[in-house]
Design an enzyme around this catalytic site. Structure first.
Site, PDB file in Angstrom:
ATOM      1  N   GLU A 197      25.909  31.693  33.232  1.00 15.81           N
ATOM      2  CA  GLU A 197      24.814  30.574  33.261  1.00 15.81           C
ATOM      3  C   GLU A 197      24.684  28.956  34.113  1.00 15.81           C
ATOM      4  OE1 GLU A 197      23.807  32.302  29.053  1.00 15.81           O
ATOM      5  OE2 GLU A 197      24.640  31.037  28.970  1.00 15.81           O
ATOM      6  N   CYS A 210      11.876  -1.933  27.645  1.00  8.09           N
ATOM      7  CA  CYS A 210      11.803  -2.779  26.173  1.00  8.09           C
ATOM      8  C   CYS A 210      13.609  -2.128  26.091  1.00  8.09           C
ATOM      9  CB  CYS A 210      11.310  -3.109  25.284  1.00  8.09           C
ATOM     10  SG  CYS A 210       9.878  -3.618  26.907  1.00  8.09           S
TER      11      CYS A 210
HETATM   12  C1  LIG Z   1      24.033  23.413  28.466  1.00  7.23           C
HETATM   13  C2  LIG Z   1      24.052  25.514  28.296  1.00  7.23           C
HETATM   14  C3  LIG Z   1      24.559  25.982  29.604  1.00  7.23           C
HETATM   15  C4  LIG Z   1      24.659  25.132  31.291  1.00  7.23           C
HETATM   16  O1  LIG Z   1      25.619  24.541  31.648  1.00  7.23           O
HETATM   17  P1  LIG Z   1      26.198  23.836  32.796  1.00  7.23           P
HETATM   18  O2  LIG Z   1      27.211  22.216  32.493  1.00  7.23           O
HETATM   19  O3  LIG Z   1      24.919  22.652  33.149  1.00  7.23           O
HETATM   20  O4  LIG Z   1      26.622  24.472  33.938  1.00  7.23           O
HETATM   21  C5  LIG Z   1      24.467  27.235  30.234  1.00  7.23           C
HETATM   22  N1  LIG Z   1      24.987  27.898  28.250  1.00  7.23           N
HETATM   23  C6  LIG Z   1      24.570  27.328  27.647  1.00  7.23           C
HETATM   24  C7  LIG Z   1      24.820  28.468  26.563  1.00  7.23           C
HETATM   25  C8  LIG Z   1      24.134  25.964  27.420  1.00  7.23           C
HETATM   26  O5  LIG Z   1      24.470  25.732  26.091  1.00  7.23           O
END
Ligand SMILES: *Cc1c(COP(=O)(O)O)cnc(C)c1O
Length: 431
Positions: free
Chosen positions: A290, A361
């Protein structure tokens, strides 16, 4: 330059993806988020193609859209064949509005409300990454009411510290996310899930952190997860179809950050997963990654106009810009580093050092401290690099400041993807 899509042209102007950033600042106004669509597509294709070539069948990258979320980006991800990782009902609605293939989505979050669950089921998300037993129960009941079987992954905390910043580190044991493996809670969680008649456990999910510059921590997580899967196969007869290892690949914010060869690291991760499956005698599950930051981070540049330049003798210099923590809260949140340039004199030597600050601010409204620059003056354009991830998606309307637009750059052409907020937008909820 920090990235190959950045250069300086004959006028001394910073270019992104070949486009003159100064001309774009004049055309669209500032603050302005620029995103190099060619680079976004390159990054997406790299993950897609390397995972297809070097990981088990069915392996796929899902765009972690919390890094940057707007309809145009979902359309790009759809065209490039990616899935999407969604973490809220708002992100689900955005994906749907863009016509995204919902069967290729995974819905995350440590506290999905009953309303979130209903909305996600209505939308037809492919997978729920179920975080906890309460969610498991609520989802089972909702799926039963509909007479459907929902595919799920179980969010597991493998107990790995990838040595990143604590606030963006979610894989260690002390985490609000998921059920911990070392404590035995993950096994109890699996047994609960496997007994739900309207839920089908397709595999496991872990996400160990962010700004990771090597495949190794992900391979370590894979080892722990595959060992868990091998134990589940022996003791429960369970065969996982999917191993989702989350995101986390790093990007360069400054030239002190390493250059990461994603292609090579993905190959190594693929080889390691193959080796581990052999070692544990497991059938190879499809691997899901992901990536968020590593898809959009190096595609983004934010442009500002300089307002005041103030020197406090013997103390420091301040350069104020027409944006700030409202469009980029990452320095004020956790001291994130950035590279800052003068876009209209990008080749001039830095004879000055200043704190670059916003116009909110708050004394903590800082973009970056100790920034070397050619001494700027009112009307100059300032560029902050690597702002494609976690800038627009974290932006706020603090001080009633409208959010900047997003302009996409593709094949030398620019187009508006998100328009600038207006004062009427800000007033629309007030009765
Ligand atoms: C934040 C997150 C990602 C993405 O992380 P990156 O560092 O932007 O690649 C993928 N999967 C889950 C479950 C996340 O919480």
């Amino acid at each position: 330059m920090l990235y190959s899509n950045l250069a300086v042209n004959e006028k001394g102007h910073l270019t992104l993806g070949g486009a003159d950033t100064v001309a774009l600042a004049k055309k669209y106004g500032t603050p302005l988020y620029l995103m190099d669509e060619d680079r976004i597509r390159e990054n997406m294709r790299l993950f897609r193609d390397e995972m297809k070539a070097h990981m088990p069948e069915g392996s796929l990258p899902l765009l972690a859209c919390k890094a940057c979320c707007f309809k145009g980006l979902f359309r790009i991800a759809e065209e490039e064949g990616l899935g999407a990782d969604l973490v809220s009902a708002g992100e689900i609605c955005t994906a749907q509005a863009a016509g995204f293939s919902m069967e290729k989505t995974c819905f995350h979050g440590n506290n999905k409300t009953d309303a979130d669950i209903e909305l996600a089921l209505d939308a037809g998300v492919g997978y729920f990454a179920v975080d906890n037993p309460e969610e498991l129960e609520a989802l089972e009941q909702a799926a039963a009411r509909r007479g459907i079987t929902q595919k799920i992954l179980l969010r597991i905390t493998p107990g790995i510290d990838p040595h990143t910043h604590k606030k963006i580190n979610t894989g260690i044991l002390d985490s609000k996310f998921g059920e911990a493996l070392p404590t035995g809670q993950a096994l109890t969680f699996f047994d609960l899930a496997a007994a739900k008649p309207h839920l089908s456990v397709e595999g496991m999910h872990s996400h160990i952190g962010s700004q990771i510059f090597s495949y190794q921590p992900l391979a370590d997580a894979a080892e722990i997860m595959l060992e868990f899967l091998s134990m589940l196969r022996e003791s429960r007869g369970f065969e996982a179809k999917i191993l989702n290892l989350g995101g986390g690949f790093g990007v360069r914010y400054t030239d002190r950050d390493p250059v990461m060869n994603y292609r090579e690291e993905l190959r190594r991760l693929g080889r390691e997963i193959d080796r581990l499956c052999d070692r544990f005698g497991l059938r190879r599950p499809a691997v899901i990654l992901e990536p968020g930051r590593s898809i959009v981070g190096d595609a983004g540049v934010t442009l500002y106009t300089v307002g005041s330049v103030k020197t406090i003798p013997g103390v420091k210099n301040y350069v104020s810009v027409d944006g700030g923590m409202t469009d980029n809260p990452r320095y004020s949140l956790y001291g994130a580093e950035y590279t800052v340039l003068l876009a209209n004199r990008a080749d001039a030597s830095a004879d000055f050092s200043a704190s670059v600050v916003g116009r909110c601010c708050e004394s903590g409204d800082i973009i970056q401290e100790n920034v070397p620059l050619p001494k700027p003056q009112r009307g100059d354009f300032l560029a902050v690099l690597t702002t494609g991830a976690y800038n627009y998606s974290m932006a706020s309307n603090y001080n009633r400041i409208p959010r900047p637009p997003i302009v996409l750059l593709r094949d030398g052409r620019d187009r508006l993807a998100v328009r600038r907020e207006t004062f009427a937008d800000l007033l629309q909820y007030d009765l």
